[in-house]
Write a protein that holds these residues in place. Structure first.
Motif, mmCIF file in Angstrom:
data_model
loop_
_atom_site.group_PDB
_atom_site.id
_atom_site.type_symbol
_atom_site.label_atom_id
_atom_site.label_comp_id
_atom_site.label_asym_id
_atom_site.label_seq_id
_atom_site.Cartn_x
_atom_site.Cartn_y
_atom_site.Cartn_z
ATOM 1 N N THR A 1 0.839 -1.209 0.000
ATOM 2 C CA THR A 1 0.000 0.000 0.000
ATOM 3 C C THR A 1 0.869 1.253 0.000
ATOM 4 O OG1 THR A 1 -1.769 -1.147 1.204
ATOM 5 C CG2 THR A 1 -1.791 1.263 1.261
ATOM 6 N N TYR A 2 1.912 1.231 0.826
ATOM 7 C CA TYR A 2 2.826 2.378 0.885
ATOM 8 C C TYR A 2 3.529 2.583 -0.462
ATOM 9 C CZ TYR A 2 7.019 5.084 1.735
ATOM 10 O OH TYR A 2 8.020 6.017 1.634
ATOM 11 N N LEU A 3 4.004 1.501 -1.065
ATOM 12 C CA LEU A 3 4.697 1.596 -2.348
ATOM 13 C C LEU A 3 3.826 2.271 -3.405
ATOM 14 C CD1 LEU A 3 6.421 -1.916 -2.682
ATOM 15 C CD2 LEU A 3 7.562 0.278 -2.545
ATOM 16 N N ASN A 4 2.590 1.830 -3.497
ATOM 17 C CA ASN A 4 1.683 2.382 -4.501
ATOM 18 C C ASN A 4 1.424 3.872 -4.270
ATOM 19 O OD1 ASN A 4 1.397 -0.091 -5.807
ATOM 20 N ND2 ASN A 4 -0.305 -0.721 -4.502
ATOM 21 N N LYS A 5 1.166 4.253 -3.019
ATOM 22 C CA LYS A 5 0.909 5.655 -2.701
ATOM 23 C C LYS A 5 2.147 6.511 -2.947
ATOM 24 C CE LYS A 5 -2.767 5.037 0.749
ATOM 25 N NZ LYS A 5 -3.137 5.222 2.187
ATOM 26 N N TYR A 6 3.301 5.986 -2.567
ATOM 27 C CA TYR A 6 4.558 6.728 -2.703
ATOM 28 C C TYR A 6 4.833 7.097 -4.161
ATOM 29 C CZ TYR A 6 9.582 7.725 -2.483
ATOM 30 O OH TYR A 6 10.811 8.310 -2.600
ATOM 31 N N TRP A 7 4.750 6.092 -5.040
ATOM 32 C CA TRP A 7 5.070 6.359 -6.437
ATOM 33 C C TRP A 7 3.960 7.145 -7.136
ATOM 34 C CZ3 TRP A 7 9.750 6.462 -7.921
ATOM 35 C CH2 TRP A 7 10.706 5.611 -7.348
ATOM 36 N N ASP A 8 2.727 6.989 -6.688
ATOM 37 C CA ASP A 8 1.637 7.795 -7.248
ATOM 38 C C ASP A 8 1.867 9.279 -6.981
ATOM 39 O OD1 ASP A 8 0.280 5.686 -8.302
ATOM 40 O OD2 ASP A 8 -1.157 5.490 -6.658
ATOM 41 N N GLN A 9 2.483 9.588 -5.827
ATOM 42 C CA GLN A 9 2.710 10.975 -5.431
ATOM 43 C C GLN A 9 3.894 11.611 -6.148
ATOM 44 O OE1 GLN A 9 3.118 10.712 -1.177
ATOM 45 N NE2 GLN A 9 0.917 10.567 -0.799
ATOM 46 N N ILE A 10 4.988 10.850 -6.338
ATOM 47 C CA ILE A 10 6.207 11.480 -6.883
ATOM 48 C C ILE A 10 6.442 11.198 -8.362
ATOM 49 C CG2 ILE A 10 7.300 11.440 -4.616
ATOM 50 C CD1 ILE A 10 9.117 9.214 -5.620
ATOM 51 N N ALA A 11 5.901 10.111 -8.895
ATOM 52 C CA ALA A 11 6.128 9.775 -10.307
ATOM 53 C C ALA A 11 5.078 10.461 -11.172
ATOM 54 C CB ALA A 11 6.100 8.268 -10.508
ATOM 55 N N VAL A 12 5.135 11.798 -11.210
ATOM 56 C CA VAL A 12 4.107 12.581 -11.897
ATOM 57 C C VAL A 12 4.168 12.427 -13.416
ATOM 58 C CG1 VAL A 12 3.864 14.272 -10.050
ATOM 59 C CG2 VAL A 12 5.630 14.609 -11.799
ATOM 60 N N MET A 13 5.318 11.979 -13.938
ATOM 61 C CA MET A 13 5.455 11.788 -15.386
ATOM 62 C C MET A 13 5.728 10.319 -15.711
ATOM 63 S SD MET A 13 7.466 15.220 -16.705
ATOM 64 C CE MET A 13 8.809 15.156 -15.512
ATOM 65 N N SER A 14 5.186 9.431 -14.898
ATOM 66 C CA SER A 14 5.458 7.996 -15.064
ATOM 67 C C SER A 14 4.939 7.466 -16.407
ATOM 68 C CB SER A 14 4.844 7.198 -13.916
ATOM 69 O OG SER A 14 3.434 7.371 -13.877
ATOM 70 N N LYS A 15 3.808 7.992 -16.875
ATOM 71 C CA LYS A 15 3.255 7.534 -18.152
ATOM 72 C C LYS A 15 4.201 7.856 -19.299
ATOM 73 C CE LYS A 15 -1.655 7.583 -16.947
ATOM 74 N NZ LYS A 15 -2.995 8.150 -17.277
#
Length: 383
Positions: free
Chosen positions: A311-325
């Motif tokens: 759960t933490y991993l998913n939230k963490y990267w959702d917050q900082i990986a703003v250009m992940s797509k």
């Protein structure tokens, strides 16, 4: 003609260099189609280059690759601006010369990358210990139960942060040492003998925004990881980039080798980091047993700390990986051009093949790896 040559000598030589570099890229592209050539090339030139440059750059306290890339980007932007100024002042030859300098720089990097890494994409796949026999249906509970117990044992030996992430108990130097020892245990002829030091990237915040946790740049023999990656991921990140540095080019191969290295380690942190990657696939095997309640039983038997970590991993990267797509799209494009047909999907597990009755036809990559590790521990358990 002589007058033209004297006036535009630099321009002519820049064109010649560009043509030579393009020709070399074409040659490497053709050579890459032959697997036997790729195998021989990587075991000879590839290994020699990686050993020399990996050794030299491992002694540096910073990432030479990042420094080079920043220099190339800054230099190219400067030359592009100057070229535009030249064109506006009708100084065409000067402007073209600057554009050719940029082209030579980019083509040189591509050529160096082709020679040191791209050829490895079509070498023979590494022979990994994957279980290829049919698994008796009544054995799935026993297999998953074994890994649940082992995961719980790892968790009991580790500390966890308030945010749910595990606490990495090692420095970068210690983690490098631990993983080098694990790779030495493999004793695989396929892998390059030298293991370079994996470094933290100074520009981690930039890569974090694209969701990138590390990379290996073969021309410099340098592997780096994103220091902003979560502690749960760092063990696998280190192992993954080391796999690239030891000659495993494909993401599927590097991910499988890293999973093997971590899961068969006696170190609880490394095993836990490996479980973070493969445990959902392992737990899913409980669905293939004779008892429909086995999955629920084993799920609740698993220490909840790993699910909190997910759960933490998913939230963490959702917050900082703003250009992940965008990052994923570029990486997917690069991997497919390099010959990795699955693109970025190769980072993940393959699908489990199941018939209409729910019987397993073929287990996924991670599941076959796990079953083989189980079989290694209990040689007669699956007979």
């Amino acid at each position: 003609m002589k007058r033209f040559y004297k006036q535009h000598k630099l321009f002519i030589w820049q064109v010649i260099v560009c043509v030579i570099l393009i020709a070399l890229i074409i040659v490497f592209s053709l050579l890459k189609t032959n697997q036997e050539i790729c195998d021989k090339w990587n075991q000879s030139f590839g290994q020699f280059h990686q050993t020399v440059f990996g050794y030299l750059n491992s002694s540096l306290p910073f990432s030479l690759t990042e420094l080079i890339m920043l220099g190339v980007i800054a230099g190219s932007i400067t030359l592009l601006v100057l070229a535009i100024i030249n064109f506006t002042k009708k100084n065409v030859w000067a402007g073209v010369g600057k554009l050719l300098t940029i082209s030579i720089t980019i083509l040189s990097i591509i050529t160096a990358f082709d020679a040191t890494f791209e050829m490895a994409y079509n070498r023979s796949p590494i022979d990994l210990p994957l279980y290829e026999k049919d698994v008796p249906q009544e054995k799935y509970y026993e297999i998953v139960d074994y890994f649940v117990d082992d995961l719980n044992s790892c968790i009991a030996q580790l500390e966890f942060q308030e945010n749910g992430d595990v606490k990495n108990p090692y420095t970068y130097k210690e983690l490098n040492k631990l993983l080098k020892e694990e790779y030495d245990k493999l004793n695989a002829d396929y892998l390059f003998s030298y293991t370079p030091v994996v470094k933290p990237m100074a520009t981690s915040s930039i890569y974090s925004s694209f969701g990138i946790t590390g990379w290996y740049f073969a021309p410099t023999g340098e592997a780096v990881v994103n220091y902003q990656a979560t502690d749960a991921e760092k063990g696998m990140c280190f192992a993954h980039e080391m796999a690239h540095a030891k000659g495993v080019a494909t993401e599927e191969g590097a991910q499988m080798v890293a999973s093997l290295v971590c899961l068969q380690s006696e170190n609880p942190y490394l095993r836990y980091s490996g479980y973070i990657n493969v445990f959902p696939s392992i737990l899913a095997m409980a669905n293939y047993s004779n008892n429909k309640d086995d999955y629920k039983t084993l799920y609740y038997k698993t220490d909840a700390k790993i699910f909190a970590n997910y759960t933490y991993l998913n939230k963490y990267w959702d917050q900082i990986a703003v250009m992940s797509k965008l990052g994923n799209m570029i990486n997917d494009w690069y991997l497919k051009l390099s010959g990795e047909k699955e693109g970025t999907s190769s980072y993940s597990d393959s699908e489990t093949e199941i018939d209409d009755s729910g019987k397993v036809i073929y287990l996924s990559r991670y599941q076959r790896l796990a079953v083989q590790l189980f079989a290694n521990q209990f040689p007669s358990a699956l007979d």
